[in-house]
Design an enzyme around this catalytic site. Structure first.
Site, PDB file in Angstrom:
ATOM      1  CG  MET A   1      -2.003  -1.011   1.199  1.00  0.00           C
ATOM      2  SD  MET A   1      -3.149  -0.794   2.545  1.00  0.00           S
ATOM      3  CE  MET A   1      -2.120  -1.146   3.942  1.00  0.00           C
ATOM      4  CD  GLU A   2       2.988   1.960   4.569  1.00  0.00           C
ATOM      5  OE1 GLU A   2       4.146   1.551   4.708  1.00  0.00           O
ATOM      6  OE2 GLU A   2       2.169   2.019   5.508  1.00  0.00           O
TER       7      GLU A   2
END
Lengths: 758, 363
Positions: free
Chosen positions: B132-133
């Site tokens: 997600m990052e």
């Protein structure tokens, strides 16, 4: 050398030990040194942590940064703490460290639990603290309206008691109070109850955590580890001391060994130096001797055989410093006779001395190839009396061989005292022998060659005499026997002639040893005599002892005192004509003799054949001439070019040309013919006959003679064909029709016959 | 009864006497320092590494699609976080948790709400590989960066080995360690300047200690040094509903039953400029956050007056970065950032800003 090997092994065995001890004593490092340092740091951190935890528990510190820092450092050090490879099973340091690492992990979790629970507890304690403050300032009635001060006081007293000693029976006293409070529906009271419950629950929990923390007893583990390290260090120190002393003794041993080696090497060196000196001297001596020998031989190799032999012997005498030296030629070891080509006694030189081989060292040499006898020679060869080596006591001899390794002689040296260095002398003798044998073999070959050529000249001379005596056949045969005896260098020569039947032969000539009485003797082939055997089997026979040969006739040979024989048959028109037989008293016939006699036999064969042919040709020619002259027809013959070769009397009278004038003139000059009707010249008949190789017969043509008169003739032109089928000319036969004759066919036949014969 | 009360009062002054079994000599000298420590001055950082780390911090090549850098979510001008309820991701989809500030992160004993990262470099590693990052990996990142000649030469100037994973982390770590906010008014007070905070703020600090907030929020970072269960007295999640994986807290890391809803206690420095609050960003104002914390962690409904005092105290914790107070700057940049970034959150952001500023004005 073996001695050195042993020493080397001795040192090589010690060296690894030395290196091992050196390594062990110098580079011996405690494998736990790094671990030890970490353990020390861990120990102090652990003490700090323990102290801080207790402080937190007692609310002496109110922030967790320091405990976090300590925990973090411990965790980092714990990562660095490597489980070492165990060297000493008894120490079990690895096991300790593994347990320790596990304890640190457990401890980290306990610390987190402690922090979490402790902060909650502290919070609740703060709450009670605030309650107290509010009680003091605001007053009880404002907050806890329905709670009596006594009740609250009792609760706080119990809580205080519980914080001092978190025991279940105190908690049991608190619970009823809390139950009473719970009946009230105030949020403040609920909070109070919650915080009380937290204190009751968490206090024992925290104490349990601390007990667990203590039970991990990491300090004790670290102490144990340190002790183990120290023990191990002590062991290592002890080992190091042992290795040190071993190293010392090992070094001492090696030092002693090396000193010993040095002494030994020094001694050996002296021995070696002496040996080397000796060797150098010997090599020098030998080189000098060989050089002398070579120089002497080389300088003189161009001079004659006799001088050559003398020089070899002289060189041996000089270089080896011995008294006697000789070279013997042994052409036939069986004959037990040898010839000393040269013998040297100090400076006295004799040559060409024949002697018997029996019981001489020379015979021994021939049998064994090499003889070295260094003392007491005369006693050993007791039956030996040699004037030329009369005082010889020591003897070295070797055989000389030609290139086919056939023994041709002996080279020997002898001295009146023992020879000093027999090895050297032998080697030098070998060198001289190889040189001498080459020379001798060369001289033998040269002598053979000379003999052969002399023999050939003899044969030529004798042939001339033979041809001269060809008219008288008896004289001819006698000359053959004389020639054979001379050419074969024989004592006796016989010439038997084969009868046509091939069953008997007769001695027609003989020479030497009163053998003339044999002449006329007629013997049957196959009666056991060598001549008969040779002629019957058409083989050359060489016999070294006729008395021992099964094919010979003993009585005959005994009578004439001969030993060796050579027989070769003479052939004539593929038939055995006779034989040449030569005998000697002793010496066997060699290859040269054989070749010469064979050559002689072939020449005789040729001579006899030629003589017979000459006789036949002369007779035939005479007969043909007589025939041609005597016939009545005219005959002209030409060669292949059409030139006249022959004209008979009739041809001369018919053409009017004398033969002497037209010999080798074109035939057309003499034989001019024209057609009787057309009067065209018909000279081309001869060319046609030659070109087509077919006979042409013409009757009634005109011949114009020398004076221009015309005569009617009948003629026949036939080609003369050689045996090989080649045209060699034509024969023209013609006659005057006015004096008609009937002998044409006969004449033609005769002419052809003559040509065929030729 | 009075005796009882007196005994009760004495309880905390001599609490150490209660434990009769350890360190007798320590009991004589009780340590009564403030549980909050000022930010120490750190001059040990290499300026070159800090500069390089700053470049990396702002480098969007960190993420797979070159869209997000560290600075994308940790906006220094906005208080070191993104001022959003829930963070953003490389795909633009909302994150699952509120973005913590990067300021003073070095004083946290663990990183992430659930303490998944033991250290700052470990945090970078987790972010890099989090889908997600950054959604990337080391190989990809280093390959990308190695094509930048300028960056590579910068690395070569500082590090013998040049651009490597370790050196990348070291540079970034050095920069992050430089992200501290000293010289807050409360720090000045702790260092002896009695006039640095007002009487009300001092009262707020007293309330902070009295209520027991201090039992978790202490140390240099005023928190960030222990784990605590969220909802000690009150089930926050039952009321809020819609429980996500992120709400499980530390159990996601340890798999221990007792770690359910356990989170790292966040530091409270610069709390003024890092709204919204809590791991799910549900508290939009400090008042709300303090109210929730009182209910859930202290089992008490704090009066509005006390909340105001507490908030006043919390605002004294706003420090300075590069000599400039985060308070003044944070609002402008945060507002601008939000305006251009997420239109969906525009309204609420404006509300936050106004609330924050009104709070500030109120003090």
């Amino acid at each position: 050398m073996k001695q050195y090997l042993n020493h080397t092994i001795g040192i090589l065995l010690v060296l690894p030990l030395l290196v091992f001890f050196f390594y062990k004593s110098i580079f011996s490092v405690n494998p736990f040194e790094g671990t030890y340092a970490i353990t020390q740091s861990l120990k102090s951190l652990q003490v700090e942590l323990h102290r801080d935890i207790l402080r937190y528990r007692n609310n002496q510190i109110r922030q967790y940064d320091t405990i976090n820092q300590t925990t973090k450092l411990i965790s980092e050090l714990n990562k660095d703490l490597v489980v070492p490879v165990e060297h000493n099973k008894q120490l079990d340091i690895s096991g300790n460290i593994i347990r320790l690492k596990k304890s640190f992990q457990d401890q980290a979790e306990l610390v987190e639990d402690f922090k979490t629970n402790n902060s909650v507890l502290q919070n609740s304690l703060f709450y009670y603290s605030r309650v107290h403050t509010e009680l003091d300032t605001v007053g009880l009635s404002g907050l806890y309206e329905n709670v009596s001060v006594d009740e609250l006081g009792r609760l706080s007293t119990l809580i205080l008691e519980y914080t001092r000693k978190p025991e279940p029976h105190i908690a049991q006293k608190i619970y009823p109070i809390l139950d009473n409070l719970n009946s009230e529906q105030s949020s403040e009271l609920r909070t109070l109850i919650n915080h009380s419950l937290i204190i009751i629950e968490r206090l024992p929990l925290i104490d349990r955590i601390i007990r667990q923390f203590n039970s991990l007893d990491i300090e004790k583990q670290l102490d144990d580890l340190v002790t183990a390290f120290k023990d191990h260090q002590a062991t290592l120190d002890q080992q190091s001391r042992i290795y040190n002393s071993l190293l010392f003794f090992c070094s001492l041993y090696l030092l002693g060994y090396i000193s010993y080696m040095i002494i030994i090497l020094k001694q050996n060196r002296n021995i070696l130096v002496a040996a080397n000196k000796q060797l150098t001297r010997e090599v020098d001596e030998r080189t000098r001797t060989e050089q002398t020998l070579y120089r002497l031989v080389e300088e003189t190799s161009h001079i004659s055989e006799r001088d050559y032999i003398f020089n070899i012997l002289h060189a041996l005498h000089k270089s080896l410093n011995i008294r006697y030296a000789y070279i013997s030629l042994v052409t036939d070891p069986e004959s037990h006779v040898a010839t000393m080509l040269g013998v040297l006694d100090n400076s006295e030189y004799h040559s060409d001395i024949q002697y018997r081989l029996g019981h001489t060292p020379c015979e021994e040499v021939l049998r064994t190839n090499r003889l070295v006898h260094n003392r007491d020679l005369q006693n050993y060869f007791a039956g030996w009396h040699n004037t030329h080596l009369s005082r010889a006591e020591s003897y070295i001899g070797i055989t000389l061989r030609d290139e086919k390794s056939k023994v041709i002689g002996v080279l020997a040296i002898a001295d009146d005292k023992p020879i000093k260095n027999t090895n050297l002398a032998e080697n030098i003798l070998s060198l001289a022998a190889s040189r001498a044998s080459t020379e001798i073999a060369r001289h033998i070959a040269l002598r053979d060659s000379e003999r052969y050529h002399t023999g050939l000249e003899l044969i030529d001379n004798w042939l001339l005499q033979l041809i001269a005596s060809a008219d008288d056949i008896d004289k001819f045969h006698e000359n053959i026997s004389k020639a054979a005896r001379e050419i074969g260098n024989a004592n006796m020569a016989l010439v038997p002639l084969m009868e046509k039947s091939g069953e008997y032969y007769t001695f027609v000539a003989a020479s030497g040893h009163k053998s003339q009485r044999l002449i006329g003797t007629r013997l049957p082939v196959g009666d056991g005599c060598l001549c008969g055997w040779s002629m019957q089997n058409r083989q050359n026979v060489r016999i070294d002892d006729v008395n021992k040969d099964s094919r010979s006739r003993r009585q005959l040979t005994n009578q004439y005192d001969v030993k060796t024989a050579y027989i070769t048959p003479i052939y004539l028109n593929n038939e055995v004509y006779g034989a040449i037989t030569v005998f000697r008293d002793k010496t066997p016939f060699d290859e040269i003799d054989e070749q010469l006699i064979n050559q002689f036999a072939q020449r005789i064969q040729l001579a006899i054949t030629n003589l017979q042919l000459i006789n036949v040709i002369a007779a035939e020619k005479e007969r043909a001439q007589v025939t041609l002259h005597s016939i009545a027809d005219a005959v002209i013959t030409t060669n292949v070019d059409g030139k006249i070769e022959y004209m008979n009397e009739v041809a001369q009278s018919l053409t009017g040309w004398p033969f002497t004038k037209v010999l080798n003139e074109p035939v057309q000059t003499v034989f001019r013919i024209i057609d009787r009707d057309t009067r065209e010249p018909m000279q081309n008949l001869i060319e046609t006959c030659m070109d087509e190789s077919t006979p042409i017969n013409k009757s009634i043509i005109l011949l114009i003679d020398n004076s221009g008169n015309e005569k009617t003739i009948e003629c026949s032109i036939s080609p003369i064909i050689s045996k090989a089928g080649k045209s060699e000319g034509v024969v023209i036969v013609f006659h005057d029709l006015s004096k008609r004759r009937y002998t044409d066919n006969i004449l033609l036949h005769r002419a052809n016959h003559r040509n065929n014969r030729r | 009864m009075i005796t009882n009360l007196a005994k009760f009062g004495l309880l905390f002054a001599i609490l150490d006497c209660a434990s009769s079994y350890a360190f007798a000599e320590e009991r004589i000298l009780p340590v009564l320092d403030e549980p909050i420590q000022p930010i120490p001055f750190d001059s040990s950082l290499d300026p070159a590494k800090v500069a390089l780390g700053e470049a990396l911090f702002n480098d969007p090549r960190l993420s797979k699609n070159n869209s997000l850098s560290c600075a994308s979510c940790h906006i220094l001008e906005a208080g070191g976080d993104d001022n959003m309820t829930i963070g953003t991701t490389i795909n633009g989809v909302p994150h699952v948790i509120n973005t913590p500030t990067v300021f003073n992160a070095r004083y946290n004993f663990r990183q992430h709400w659930n303490g998944a990262a033991e250290s700052l470099p470990e945090q970078v590693d987790l972010v890099l590989r989090n889908h997600m990052e950054a959604g990337s990996n080391w190989n990809e990142l280093l390959t990308k960066l190695s094509q930048d000649a300028v960056l590579v030469s910068s690395f070569n100037e500082i590090y013998a080995e040049g651009l490597t994973r370790e050196n990348y982390l070291d540079a970034l770590n050095t920069f992050e360690r430089s992200l501290i906010t000293p010289n807050s008014r409360f720090d000045q007070y702790l260092l002896g300047n009695k006039a640095a905070i007002t009487e009300d703020e001092k009262k707020g600090y007293e309330r902070f200690k009295e209520y027991g907030c201090i039992s978790c929020h202490q140390g240099i970072n005023i928190g960030g040094n222990l784990f605590q269960k969220f909802g000690l007295f009150y089930d926050y999640f039952a009321e809020r509903g819609n429980i996500t994986t992120a709400d499980y807290g530390r159990i996601n890391v340890t798999n221990k039953e007792s770690d359910l809803h356990v989170f790292k206690v966040p530091g409270l420095r610069n709390v003024e400029v890092t709204a919204p609050y809590l791991h799910d960003g549900q508290a939009e104002t400090l008042q709300e956050a303090v109210d929730i914390m009182g209910k859930t962690q202290l089992g008490k409904t704090i009066s509005e007056a006390d909340i105001e005092l507490l908030v006043m105290f919390l605002k004294t914790l706003t420090g300075e970065y590069m000599g400039q107070s985060l308070a003044a700057k944070g609002h402008t940049i945060a507002g601008a950032n939000h305006g251009s970034d997420t239109s969906a959150k525009q309204g609420s952001t404006d509300d936050e800003s106004s609330l924050a500023s009104s709070g500030g004005n109120g003090s």
